[in-house]
Design a protein around this motif. Structure first.
Motif: not given
Length: 254
Positions: A59, A137, A156-157, A180-181, A204
């Motif tokens: 990231t 993440p 997540n990203v 993203g997360w 992210d």
């Protein structure tokens, strides 16, 4: 060697919407391959994966960082690099068999994997999002994959794509997809698109590489996998009054 295998994606078509112009278009896609997960910390930094942190997505990666990684990976495998770029622009040789970022159409087609809804399954089963109340993440590949075998395309990203987002309104900004997360569920949908500056460092945003050469040796002026340089130049043109806050990309480097 890539920890995440490259997955072959079959040819197909995808209908994409332009929210600003209220237009839809159908994109015909040739077969291509894409990584099963985002690039991990270990892959990005070039060391063996031995900890959970090493298996998290890389990231804070700029769009240019992603292009640099793709070129380096191509050279390591004896492939011609896909990109030639400076600090503020990049040129894509679509005839290169090397690693590259997916086009936005490729990304969405790969994410959907034949589905037509906002997600390819129940979100908490397939994606790390705000629903999981996370501080950062997570290691890749822990949630269920889609029908193509791809993990973490949602949540997540966010993932960099090659495409300019809207050169009339946002200048050089490039598209990010997937959510993203820390994002709420409405941001983690296959159709959601955002954008940011190609040199932005954001906690992210990561990327996953693709591969696949233009079938007819096209250098990029005609449409290829949903993108073309010519189309970008047309989209950048603003007739008449320029709305406040718009930054048209009026001068394309050559």
């Amino acid at each position: 060697m890539l920890r995440s295998p490259m997955v072959q994606i079959p040819a197909g078509s995808l209908t994409m919407a332009d929210a600003r112009n209220q237009q839809k278009s159908t994109v015909e896609l040739h077969p291509f391959s894409i990584a099963s997960t985002p690039v991990t910390v270990a892959q990005f930094e070039g060391h063996s994966e031995s900890t959970r942190q090493d298996e998290q997505p890389a990231t804070g990666v700029t769009w240019y960082d992603a292009l640099t990684w793709c070129n380096r990976r191509s050279l390591e495998e004896g492939l011609s690099p896909a990109y030639d770029f400076t600090n503020d622009w990049a040129w894509w040789d679509t005839t290169s068999p090397g690693y590259r970022l997916p086009t936005e159409a490729e990304w969405e087609y790969a994410c959907r994997a034949g589905t037509t809804g906002p997600t390819y399954g129940p979100l908490q089963d397939i994606a790390w999002t705000a629903l999981d109340d996370l501080a950062g993440p997570q290691a890749v590949g822990l949630k269920q994959p889609n029908a193509f075998g791809l993990h973490d395309t949602l949540g997540n990203v966010w993932e960099w794509c090659w495409d300019l987002a809207d050169p009339a309104r946002y200048g050089r900004y490039r598209t990010i997809r997937g959510g993203g997360w820390a994002d709420p569920h409405w941001s983690c949908r296959a159709s959601v698109r955002r954008s940011t500056a190609p040199d932005a460092v954001i906690e992210d945003i990561g990327f996953r590489p693709a591969r696949g050469a233009a079938p007819l040796g096209d250098s990029g002026t005609a449409a290829f996998q949903g993108w073309s340089d010519d189309a970008d130049r047309v989209r950048a043109r603003v007739k008449g009054f320029i709305p406040f806050g718009w930054t048209p990309l009026s001068d394309f480097p050559t």
